[in-house]
Structure formats: structure tokens, C-alpha cells
Design a protein around this motif. Structure first.
Motif, mmCIF file in Angstrom:
data_model
loop_
_atom_site.group_PDB
_atom_site.id
_atom_site.type_symbol
_atom_site.label_atom_id
_atom_site.label_comp_id
_atom_site.label_asym_id
_atom_site.label_seq_id
_atom_site.Cartn_x
_atom_site.Cartn_y
_atom_site.Cartn_z
ATOM 1 N N PHE A 70 0.682 -0.753 0.074
ATOM 2 C CA PHE A 70 0.405 -0.325 -0.127
ATOM 3 C C PHE A 70 0.875 1.238 0.052
ATOM 4 C CE2 PHE A 70 -2.966 -2.884 1.181
ATOM 5 C CZ PHE A 70 -4.129 -3.025 1.064
ATOM 6 N N THR A 71 1.358 1.880 -0.805
ATOM 7 C CA THR A 71 2.526 3.288 -0.964
ATOM 8 C C THR A 71 1.820 3.754 -2.693
ATOM 9 O OG1 THR A 71 3.581 2.063 -3.244
ATOM 10 C CG2 THR A 71 4.262 1.787 -0.166
ATOM 11 N N LEU A 72 1.709 4.981 -2.216
ATOM 12 C CA LEU A 72 1.077 6.300 -3.613
ATOM 13 C C LEU A 72 2.385 5.920 -4.761
ATOM 14 C CD1 LEU A 72 0.185 8.963 -1.497
ATOM 15 C CD2 LEU A 72 -1.389 7.073 -1.839
ATOM 16 N N LYS A 73 1.542 5.275 -5.380
ATOM 17 C CA LYS A 73 2.753 5.020 -7.322
ATOM 18 C C LYS A 73 1.466 4.596 -8.136
ATOM 19 C CE LYS A 73 3.091 -0.032 -6.311
ATOM 20 N NZ LYS A 73 3.619 -1.462 -5.615
ATOM 21 N N TYR A 74 2.136 4.865 -9.270
ATOM 22 C CA TYR A 74 1.380 5.125 -10.228
ATOM 23 C C TYR A 74 1.529 3.614 -10.752
ATOM 24 C CZ TYR A 74 2.134 9.257 -12.013
ATOM 25 O OH TYR A 74 1.696 10.702 -11.809
ATOM 26 N N GLN A 75 0.132 2.949 -11.270
ATOM 27 C CA GLN A 75 0.063 1.481 -11.392
ATOM 28 C C GLN A 75 0.606 0.839 -12.618
ATOM 29 O OE1 GLN A 75 -4.678 0.521 -10.917
ATOM 30 N NE2 GLN A 75 -4.613 2.661 -11.782
ATOM 31 N N PRO A 76 0.968 -0.411 -12.986
ATOM 32 C CA PRO A 76 1.814 -1.431 -13.523
ATOM 33 C C PRO A 76 0.266 -1.043 -15.001
ATOM 34 C CG PRO A 76 1.210 -2.513 -12.145
ATOM 35 C CD PRO A 76 1.027 -1.105 -11.558
ATOM 36 N N ILE A 77 0.317 -0.102 -15.844
ATOM 37 C CA ILE A 77 -1.021 -0.855 -16.668
ATOM 38 C C ILE A 77 0.110 -1.537 -17.855
ATOM 39 C CG2 ILE A 77 -2.220 0.925 -18.639
ATOM 40 C CD1 ILE A 77 -2.787 1.420 -15.218
ATOM 41 N N ASP A 78 0.810 -1.542 -18.107
ATOM 42 C CA ASP A 78 1.309 -2.621 -19.025
ATOM 43 C C ASP A 78 1.124 -3.469 -18.805
ATOM 44 O OD1 ASP A 78 1.842 -0.470 -20.595
ATOM 45 O OD2 ASP A 78 3.581 0.199 -20.507
ATOM 46 N N SER A 79 1.716 -3.857 -17.777
ATOM 47 C CA SER A 79 1.671 -5.711 -16.507
ATOM 48 C C SER A 79 0.383 -5.521 -16.928
ATOM 49 C CB SER A 79 2.358 -5.715 -15.637
ATOM 50 O OG SER A 79 4.060 -4.750 -15.320
ATOM 51 N N ILE A 80 -0.500 -4.886 -16.284
ATOM 52 C CA ILE A 80 -2.232 -5.414 -16.224
ATOM 53 C C ILE A 80 -3.049 -5.686 -17.872
ATOM 54 C CG2 ILE A 80 -4.603 -4.587 -16.021
ATOM 55 C CD1 ILE A 80 -3.161 -2.679 -13.745
ATOM 56 N N TYR B 150 -9.864 0.476 -18.002
ATOM 57 C CA TYR B 150 -9.994 1.580 -16.991
ATOM 58 C C TYR B 150 -9.935 1.145 -16.267
ATOM 59 C CZ TYR B 150 -12.867 0.444 -12.682
ATOM 60 O OH TYR B 150 -13.091 1.416 -11.532
ATOM 61 N N PHE B 151 -8.159 0.371 -15.833
ATOM 62 C CA PHE B 151 -7.849 0.699 -14.196
ATOM 63 C C PHE B 151 -6.718 2.561 -15.494
ATOM 64 C CE2 PHE B 151 -8.319 -3.155 -12.789
ATOM 65 C CZ PHE B 151 -9.091 -3.384 -11.470
ATOM 66 N N GLY B 152 -6.532 1.992 -16.052
ATOM 67 C CA GLY B 152 -5.739 3.531 -16.734
ATOM 68 C C GLY B 152 -6.580 4.882 -16.700
ATOM 69 N N PHE B 153 -7.656 4.856 -16.596
ATOM 70 C CA PHE B 153 -9.084 5.879 -16.385
ATOM 71 C C PHE B 153 -9.480 5.913 -15.452
ATOM 72 C CE2 PHE B 153 -12.852 7.448 -16.638
ATOM 73 C CZ PHE B 153 -13.073 8.580 -17.200
ATOM 74 N N LEU B 154 -8.989 5.507 -14.481
ATOM 75 C CA LEU B 154 -9.268 5.171 -12.711
ATOM 76 C C LEU B 154 -8.577 5.763 -12.284
ATOM 77 C CD1 LEU B 154 -10.976 4.297 -9.981
ATOM 78 C CD2 LEU B 154 -10.092 2.245 -10.014
ATOM 79 N N GLU B 155 -7.034 5.763 -12.801
ATOM 80 C CA GLU B 155 -5.733 6.302 -12.520
ATOM 81 C C GLU B 155 -6.509 7.920 -12.955
ATOM 82 O OE1 GLU B 155 -2.174 4.902 -11.749
ATOM 83 O OE2 GLU B 155 -1.676 5.409 -13.745
#
Length: 549
Positions: free
Chosen positions: A79-89, A100-105
Motif C-alpha cells: 500500500f504505497t502511493l505509486k502509479y499502477q503497472p498499466i502495461d503489466s495489467i 479501465y484501470f488507466g482511466f481510474l488512475e
């Protein structure tokens, strides 16, 4: 389906299935053999037909434990403030879910300026509703710019993934579509045919009246809520105790819970009606379902706020209702969508482990356990509910947050936890969905843009109602209305000018796409010239000799 041990036994220790197909219990061996041959021959319509007929219960890909563990480590376990690994998702779940996760972020970070401005606004001018003119004006610009900037970010991602420019594929009939067998005039293949006239009759004579009835019932429940508000206020005025001051929030909390229940019940009814309408294509089914659900959810969630703002004109009650609806809906969504399913899944996982430990066999017990566990997991039905939740949140923030400036701050806090809870349910609660390519967020972009247009009208009306503006026109209300309408039209024009001025695709991507199109045309031209030259060489002359180019 009862999973037998022999179904998982194999002489090749390295064998690991990618997809599980669950069949009905009474399926004959000939049907199994036919299905196997269709799969080997890569015939796409085999499984679809069996899903429609009920012979195949479900088809789902298995999770890859090692890849999933790596994704979880970089996604939500810390639980740290960081960008999501969108390419891995995207690599694990596909472009649709990654978008969706990119838009949520993106939406969460876009809410931060509203939250930063709203916090001191809330602290220093809490009871001074005249000052919400400035906040509403900022709201107008914010709601337009963030959607246009998202288009550019979305284009960057999908270009990198190779899905920005996708050729439209011919859609096959959706599972569940039924009709009289006939010949498709386009493909020439035999498939179910259903009259569009019958479908239109079902839509306009059954579905539309039902939706209108549900909308009326929603308004009726809203009026009951206002009766409860009047009762709570009168009780507080009579006693004036601390207990009755707490009671003032009870009608709003009850109404917020009722709204969530009605939304979910209506969703089931809308899915049943849309399936009953018997749409041939999945895209048509989704469009009709989204329209039904959006209309009801918008009225159900926002009708009371519009009534309080423009009929009762009670800004204090509007602030209280907005805060209660927003916070209650966020808490309920976190519990119902993530925490409760995760707890049930963990409980089921313990039962499966006990059953597996009782086995004494030479099969791969780990694989057997995984198949049994994932077979009972819930099926992820797509990003519809996730986008709907963000759509309603965007409505709460853009329509009325100038009256309750903390709305954006609560939305940011919710979304930071939403990222982790949605990641948890994708990895541990639901079956792994099949990957679907996407170029953008589809019809939801239009839905958000429509909400931003409504927010312009709403905020202009709130500005026109403010005592600060009314003081400028103490006698002539007609002049005030005309000026507010003129400003609203000017802001809408500015909004569309901004949408036109901000390109949907960055300049470097436009250049790359143009270069790609040029190279494709050049390659096609060279191929055609080569074919013409070969034809000239092979074409015989009248005297029996070949022509030479």
C-alpha cells in the motif's frame, strides 16, 4: 459439473491447461468428441452454439499463478502511493481492463485540483454560499479539460499497445440469441434469424413502459424521502436535543441505501429485458443495456438533488444530501463489490483445500485445486459496473460540488482504495476474463461528456440563484434569467471550442499514423505493380510466343 480426477491426469508432467470448459452432466461422448474436433479445427462457432444450448456451462481461462503473483507484487499488495503497472495489467488481462484501470488512475489524479481547492473553501467559507460562484466557475473548466486530456493519454496508451487503429471485425451472433434457422444474407451461413419488427415491438411495448414505470417509482420513493426529512426537521425543532440533531441525517442515509438497492434490482431487470429483446449482436445488447441503466441511475441518484436545488432552493439541505449520498454509496460499493466477495471466496478456498487434502491420488493436486477453486469463482461481467460507479461519482463532483466542496476530496480518498479493491477482486475474487482489445473506453467517453454538458447548465443555474448574483439584479428577474442563459450558451460554446482545439491524438502520434498509412499504401501499390508485371510476362501472344514486358 463433477470434475473427475482422470480428467486432470496426464502422462506429460509439463502439461498445463490454459482454458477450462465446463460441460453439463448429461453430455454424451459423441458431443464431447464433436466439440474436441471443432476446437482442434479452430471453429469459433462451436463453443458459442453449445453455450446457447446449455451443453457448455462456462468457458474460462485459468490464472497463471506465477505471472499473477508478480503482477500482484507490483500492483496492490504494497500500500504505497505509486502509479499502477498499466502495461503489466494489459499483458495479463488485456486492453479493455487495462484501459479501465488507466482511466481510474487518471480520474483520481484529475480530482486532486478540485480537492485541493475545495478543502480551504470548505474551511473558510463553509456557511457563506454566496462564494460558490468562483468554485462553480472552476468546475466548468475542469470538467471539460480533464475529458479532452484523457483522450490524448488514452491515444498514447493504445498506440503503444497497437490497438489505436483497429479494423472493425464482423460480429458473430451473441450467445443467447435465438430464432428460426435461416440463411444469413451477408455470410451465406445457416444461423438463427429473428424479425427486427418483433424486436421493436418488444422494446416499445414492453421495455419502454417498464422503464418509465421504474422512473415513476423512483420519483415516488424520492417524495417519501422528503416526507421523512420534514418529519425529522420538525422533531428536531420541537426538542432541539443532540439526539434529534443526529436524527437529521437518518433520512438521507436510509434514502442512500434504498437508492443502491433500487439500482441493483433495476440492473437485474434491465439485463433480463435486454436479453428478452433478443439482440443479435453483443454490441447492440450492450448499447441498449447501457441506455436503460444510465437513464434510471441518473434519475434515481440525482433527482432529489435537482429537486432540492431548484425547487426547494435549500442549499443547506442540498449540501447534507449530497454528502450523505456520496459517502454512503462509496462505503456500500466497497463492501458489496470487493470486501464481501473476497471474504466469501476465502471461505470457499478453505473448504476446497480440505477436500483436496483428503484425496489420495497421483494427479497434480495443485492443478486440481486450482480448477475446482476457480470454477466456483464469480464471473467478471465486464467493466460496466466499474465505469458506472465512476460516472455517478463524476456527476456528484461536477454537478453540485460547489455547494459541498469536500465532494472531490472524498472521491479521491475513495478512488485510492478503489484501485486496490478492484485489483484485489480481479486477481482473487473473479475468474480470469478473456482478453479483449480496445482502442478507447467506448460509449463511456460520450456518457462522461454528456454529464459535463449537464454540469455546465447546472452550475450556471446555481450561479444565477446565488444571492451574490441576485444582488446585481434586485428588481428585474427577467434580465437575470436572460443573462444566465446567455452565459450558459457562451460557456457551452467555449466547451466545444476547447474540445475542438485540444486534439484527441498528440501530434507525434498523428505523424506516426500518417506515416504508417503512407507506407501501407506504398506497399500495396508495389504489390499491385508486381502482380501486373507477372501477368504481362505470363500472358501468351497470338503467335504462340509470350509477351515480354
Amino acid at each position: 459439473m463433477k470434475v473427475t480426477l482422470s480428467a486432470l491426469d496426464t502422462s506429460e508432467s509439463s502439461f498445463r491447461p490454459l482454458v477450462v470448459i465446463e460441460l453439463a452432466q448429461d453430455v454424451k461422448e459423441e458431443t464431447k468428441e464433436w466439440l474436441k474436433n471443432r476446437i482442434i479445427a479452430k471453429k469459433k462457432d462451436g463453443v458459442r452454439r453449445l453455450l446457447t444450448s446449455g451443453i457448455v456451462i462456462q468457458v474460462f481461462p485459468l490464472h497463471d499463478p506465477e505471472a499473477l503473483r508478480k503482477l500482484e507484487d507490483t500492483w496492490y499488495t504494497r500500500f504505497t502511493l505509486k502509479y499502477q503497472p498499466i502495461d503489466s495489467i494489459r499483458g495479463y488481462f488485456g486492453e479493455t481492463i487495462a484501459l479501465y484501470f488507466g482511466f481510474l488512475e487518471y480520474f483520481t489524479f484529475a480530482l486532486i485540483p478540485m480537492a485541493v481547492i475545495g478543502l480551504p473553501y470548505y474551511l473558510f467559507v463553509w456557511e457563506d454560499y454566496d462564494k460558490y460562484v468562483i468554485f462553480a466557475s472552476f468546475n466548468l473548466i475542469w470538467s471539460t479539460v480533464i475529458l479532452e486530456v484523457w483522450k490524448r493519454g488514452c491515444a498514447n496508451m493504445t498506440y503503444r499497445w497497437g490497438t489505436l487503429v483497429m479494423k472493425r471485425q464482423f460480429e458473430e451472433p451473441r450467445p443467447g440469441f435465438h430464432g428460426v434457422l435461416g440463411i444469413n444474407s451477408v455470410t451465406g451461413r445457416e444461423e438463427p434469424v429473428y424479425s427486427s419488427y418483433k424486436r421493436q415491438l418488444r422494446i416499445y411495448l414492453v421495455s419502454l413502459p417498464f422503464v418509465c414505470l421504474c422512473l415513476y417509482f423512483s420519483l415516488y420513493v424520492m417524495m417519501i424521502y422528503f416526507d421523512l426529512e420534514v418529519w425529522a426537521m420538525s422533531l428536531h425543532e420541537d426538542s432541539g436535543s443532540e439526539w434529534t440533531s443526529v436524527l437529521l441525517y437518518v433520512p438521507s442515509i436510509i434514502y442512500a441505501i434504498v437508492i443502491e438497492i433500487m439500482n441493483r434490482l433495476y440492473r437485474y431487470a434491465a439485463e433480463f429485458l435486454t436479453s428478452w429483446e433478443n439482440h443479435r449482436l453483443e454490441s447492440a445488447y450492450q448499447n441498449h443495456l447501457i441506455l436503460k441503466v444510465l437513464v434510471f441511475n441518473f434519475l434515481n441518484c440525482f433527482a432529489s438533488l435537482f429537486y432540492i436545488a431548484f425547487v426547494l432552493k435549500d442549499m443547506k439541505l442540498l449540501r447534507q444530501s449530497l454528502a450523505t449520498l456520496l459517502i454512503t454509496s462509496q462505503i456500500l460499493n466497497q463492501i458489496v463489490e470487493s470486501l464481501l466477495p473476497y471474504w466469501l471466496q476465502r471461505k470457499h478456498g478453505v473448504q476446497v483445500k480440505r477436500r483436496v487434502q483428503a484425496l489420495k491420488s497421483d494427479i497434480d493436486v495443485t492443478l486440481y485445486e486450482q480448477v475446482i477453486l476457480e470454477k466456483e469463482m464469480g464471473t467478471y461481467l465486464g467493466t460496466f459496473d466499474d465505469y458506472l460507479e465512476l460516472f455517478l461519482q463524476f456527476g456528484y463532483v461536477s454537478l453540485f460540488s460547489c455547494v459541498y466542496p469536500l465532494a472531490a476530496a472524498f472521491a479521491v480518498l475513495n478512488n485510492f482504495t478503489e484501485v486496490n479493491s478492484d485489483a484485489l477482486k480481479m486477481c482473487r475474487v473473479f475468474k480470469r476474463p478473456f482478453s479483449e482489445p480496445s482502442a478507447n473506453i467506448g460509449v463511456w467517453q460520450l456518457a462522461f461528456e454528456t454529464m459535463s454538458v449537464i454540469s455546465v447548465v447546472t452550475n450556471c443555474a446555481l450561479i444565477g440563484m446565488s444571492p451574490q448574483v441576485n444582488a446585481v439584479f434586485p428588481e428585474s428577474k427577467t434580465d437575470l434569467i436572460l443573462i444566465v442563459v446567455a452565459v450558459e450558451h457562451a460557456l457551452l460554446a467555449l466547451k466545444f471550442i476547447l474540445a475542438f482545439a485540444i486534439p484527441d491524438k498528440p501530434r507525434h502520434i498523428q505523424m506516426k499514423l500518417a506515416r504508417l498509412e503512407f507506407e501501407s499504401l506504398e506497399a500495396l501499390k508495389q504489390q499491385q505493380m508486381k502482380l501486373v508485371a507477372e501477368n504481362l510476362k505470363e500472358e501468351p501472344r497470338e503467335d504462340g510466343k509470350e509477351k515480354v514486358a
